[in-house]
Design an enzyme around this catalytic site. Structure first.
Site, PDB file in Angstrom:
ATOM      1  CB  SER A 111      -0.968  -0.009   1.184  1.00 57.68           C
ATOM      2  OG  SER A 111      -0.262   0.039   2.398  1.00 57.68           O
ATOM      3  CG  ASN A 112       0.614   5.989  -1.357  1.00 50.37           C
ATOM      4  OD1 ASN A 112       0.762   6.872  -0.522  1.00 50.37           O
ATOM      5  ND2 ASN A 112       1.059   6.109  -2.594  1.00 50.37           N
ATOM      6  CB  SER A 113       4.449   6.234   1.650  1.00 53.87           C
ATOM      7  OG  SER A 113       4.053   7.387   0.916  1.00 53.87           O
ATOM      8  CB  CYS A 114      -0.606   8.420   2.146  1.00 54.39           C
ATOM      9  SG  CYS A 114      -1.980   7.474   1.469  1.00 54.39           S
ATOM     10  CB  ILE A 115      -1.703   3.377   4.104  1.00 52.19           C
ATOM     11  CG1 ILE A 115      -2.845   3.765   3.152  1.00 52.19           C
ATOM     12  CG2 ILE A 115      -2.149   2.311   5.102  1.00 52.19           C
ATOM     13  CD1 ILE A 115      -3.126   2.801   2.055  1.00 52.19           C
TER      14      ILE A 115
END
Lengths: 506, 506
Positions: free
Chosen positions: B191-195
């Site tokens: 998953s994306n780093s923002c998660i």
């Protein structure tokens, strides 16, 4: 849409904006709106085929504009300003036209670098301490956040993470969750709702300490609260002070607060969302007292610098404290200059990953207005507020609730809260000017704020005539109603006081 | 600046954008930049006097543009698209020109209502479940967030607060901080780093569970993790699944994940930032499987819908869960329709208080392109990626790393990671096209993403020629260098393989 059509649409939209802004005084500032009025005028699905842009502009004029509250009108006197300017509007056009993102230096170097430049420009313009400049030796610098709420949240979260790390080092016997469960933060009961919200989001209680009679939070109040908390095993993390509270534009006492924060190693953040613009004025230099001792600071450019929302400046004394707390990285975000130089990757200074090229509109606004133009704009708002304040004080039916501060005048009709509420209700129904009320110590009052990109003395006259004539009408109506029913006893004391006052002031 | 000057500046800026976008292929997509090159060309202070806008446009052309990475270029093939369109660019101009904020309904009714309209339009266009519509009976609806990061954070924070309240009700013996200390969330290691960042910001660990060989997260993996956690006294809060991971555009298995989330009463959020656009296509209907069982969902309009950043759609099945968690209010924010109707006050649906009139650019973009135009745009990106995929598979020196997904092709030169790294380095130095690399299971690969507002088959040809010719040059150079020094043994196995492959494919 091809470029010829883009050109036509663009030029027509420039004309649309000129028409809108140049005739904004002809509109009621508040719309004649009931919930779902706009929803019900629009289709329920995206049209299958493209429509001509002329149709869209037509609906914008006939459906959308009548449903808007006109924030750029000089008759908008609510909240605080969200002003714009020609340079900033065109800036947004160019930002969208160029369409770059700037989350790291490599992903658009000039986007990051222009932000470094304009944040240093602004720090110097506002006479902020040297250590907030990117150009200074240390780890300080400025960044553009989307809103004051986000700036405050960034400070709260970074302070929280720093506190957890440092407390666990000195108290290895405690688990992380035990430490987190003891964290506590502070602000004044006059601070903006976004500060309480930051506490909710950060899962850290923010104690809203009682401001003094003058609505100012001082060091002694903070010290007492911190001492109580330390005594009961809590861990003080951050104090969010305000320069220019939303209610009355009160200024917390940064000097005494910073003494306490230094003593207890508590992060001191200053929310100067509104009053920050006045740092630029020599005559307001008192406002800057103590800023050399704060850890972080935010200021909204749409409030006084004529850069449209969104654009919230934030400065950090030690940006590493944020970067260390927020840095989560992936290989696809790495680049060869990362860590090799001091050029910031602003994604680590903020909540989201993506970021717009907001520095461009700041740069264009500042250059087309000049430092002198920016200072004159702040001074103009102050002068117009003084004009309004004089009108209030000359009418004995009204009273000031707090000293005028910058562009804000807090006032009320004398008597109990009911008159204030009824007057505001009447003004809102007429929709000619827009103010909101506030409350302190049980007393409701009206906030008159100078807003708009181009307010004039005649606009202040207009607003005042609207306010005082509506008080006259309100009192006359109620007096007549009471006489008609013969129910003079129903006239409450406050109405009598008002009528007497009014007669005296004629 | 008066309106005549505003008109001239506006028209000149429209021409500036047309010149920029129509000649964007003539520029290197990556700038010839070293850190501080732009900073050093600009003055250190705001000019005291206003400068003419012509000076600003001149500097924009000569100093800023050469320092930018050109995100709207068809040769930008990095990250995911951040596309724009004529309607969206003009939309930003109109948003800035009108200059309203929309944090509550009253503060600009049409701003809130147009958002209600376009979010329902978009939900129908994407064929989302009925309960995500404002027009549906229930408490669901859509909202525009600033970025996917914020949408994910909103879901994480709301889920966290809901979990704390409900767990404390069923376990009154635990203190709030004991409960908070046991919370845990889940996502995939793809998953994306923002998660991960949302976990840091929320002070709640997010376990990044191992995706399968095909990079998909499935229910059984989640179930195992939740059961372990429940057994050790932890409290599962939320699972953030991804439809279209950043690395390879993998699609987590929403159906099996939702079965597990329902069983354990865990909030299921879907980050469909990229792949969400494909929900609109009948041929991609598989992607929508299970969406009727998720609690919240986000999708970036700048990725596929030609609405420029910032504009992230988020839908909530029960918006009250967010509103109840985030609502902190003040008297100056109250208005007479609050609570009397179902019209949302979007400030309670998001992190910040302030919000721009982003619905306007969505409305203009959707109307000027039509549903058909939007679907065609997504299909075009898919077709162009297929074209690129074919070119890769025809050249035996290269291999696909994962199946093409929508507009993304993950590929690499055969052999070890060093070749991939050197090829990318070479491409980055030449600055003709921009890709980033990613890594899975120790293998580095290149991500070719179709981006830009107007990419064509010839752009794909251009990119491929650049890539394959640079591999040829790289291999030839290294082979020559090795022969020259007579140090043939230094030629590692991978170079030999490559040269052989290349000869075969000629």
């Amino acid at each position: 849409m091809d470029f010829d059509e883009f050109r036509e649409f663009g030029h027509a939209s420039i004309e649309f904006i000129i028409n809108y802004l140049s005739s904004i005084r002809e509109r009621n500032v508040l719309p004649n709106a009931v919930p779902y009025a706009v929803v019900n005028q629009l289709p329920k699905e995206i049209p299958e085929q493209p429509e001509h842009w002329r149709e869209v502009l037509k609906d914008l004029e006939s459906i959308i504009l009548p449903g808007l509250t006109h924030w750029q009108s000089p008759y908008f006197n609510a909240f605080y300003p969200s002003s714009s300017s020609a340079g900033s509007i065109i800036g947004e056009l160019l930002i969208a036209g160029i369409g770059v993102l700037g989350f790291s230096w490599i992903c658009s170097p000039a986007c990051t670098e222009l932000e470094v430049v304009v944040m240093d420009w602004l720090a110097k313009f506002l006479k902020l301490p040297e250590h907030f400049l990117h150009a200074s030796e240390g780890p300080g610098g400025g960044v553009i956040q989307g809103s004051a709420s986000e700036a405050v949240l960034v400070a709260v979260l970074a302070a929280r993470e720093q506190a957890v790390v440092s407390y666990r080092e000195s108290h290895p016997e405690l688990s992380e969750s035990e430490v987190r469960g003891r964290l506590v933060a502070y602000s004044s009961d006059q601070s903006n709702s976004c500060i309480e919200k930051a506490g909710v989001l950060a899962a850290m209680p923010i104690r809203l300490l009682p401001a003094g009679e003058d609505l100012v939070l001082r060091g002694e109040t903070l010290k007492k609260a911190i001492e109580e908390d330390v005594a009961s095993g809590r861990i003080p993390v951050i104090c969010i002070a305000t320069l220019g509270t939303t209610g009355t534009c009160a200024y917390d006492d940064i000097e005494t607060l910073s003494t306490v924060c230094e003593e207890f190693k508590v992060w001191l953040h200053v929310d100067a969302a509104y009053a920050g613009g006045a740092f630029a004025l020599e005559e307001c230099s008192d406002l800057r007292k103590g800023l050399d001792r704060v850890d972080s600071l935010n200021f909204n450019l749409h409030k006084f610098m004529l850069v449209n929302f969104d654009c919230s400046a934030m400065w950090l004394r030690d940006a590493n404290k944020v970067v260390d707390s927020f840095n989560v990285d992936r290989i696809y975000l790495k680049h060869k200059h990362e860590g090799q130089s001091q050029i910031p990757d602003f994604r680590h200074w903020q909540i989201p990953l993506g970021r717009r090229f907001r520095a461009l509109k700041v740069w264009i606004t500042f250059r087309t207005l000049g430092a002198e133009g920016l200072r004159n704009h702040v001074r103009k708002h102050i002068e117009l507020a003084k004009q309004f304040e004089e009108l209030v004080t000359k009418d004995s039916r009204f009273e000031l609730v707090a000293p005028r501060a910058l562009g804000l005048v807090c006032f009320r009709p004398k008597g109990d809260n009911e008159i204030t509420a009824q007057l505001l209700h009447r003004l809102m129904e007429r929709k000619k000017i827009y103010m909101v009320k506030a409350e302190h110590a049980g007393r409701q009052f009206l906030r008159f704020v100078v807003c708009g990109m181009d307010s004039k003395p005649s606009d202040i006259e207009f607003a005042w005539t609207e306010i005082e004539s509506q008080l006259t009408a309100l009192l006359t109506e109620q007096s007549l109603a009471a006489r008609k029913t013969g129910n003079v006893a129903d006239l409450t004391q406050h109405f009598k006081i008002h009528l007497n006052d009014h007669e005296k002031s004629q």
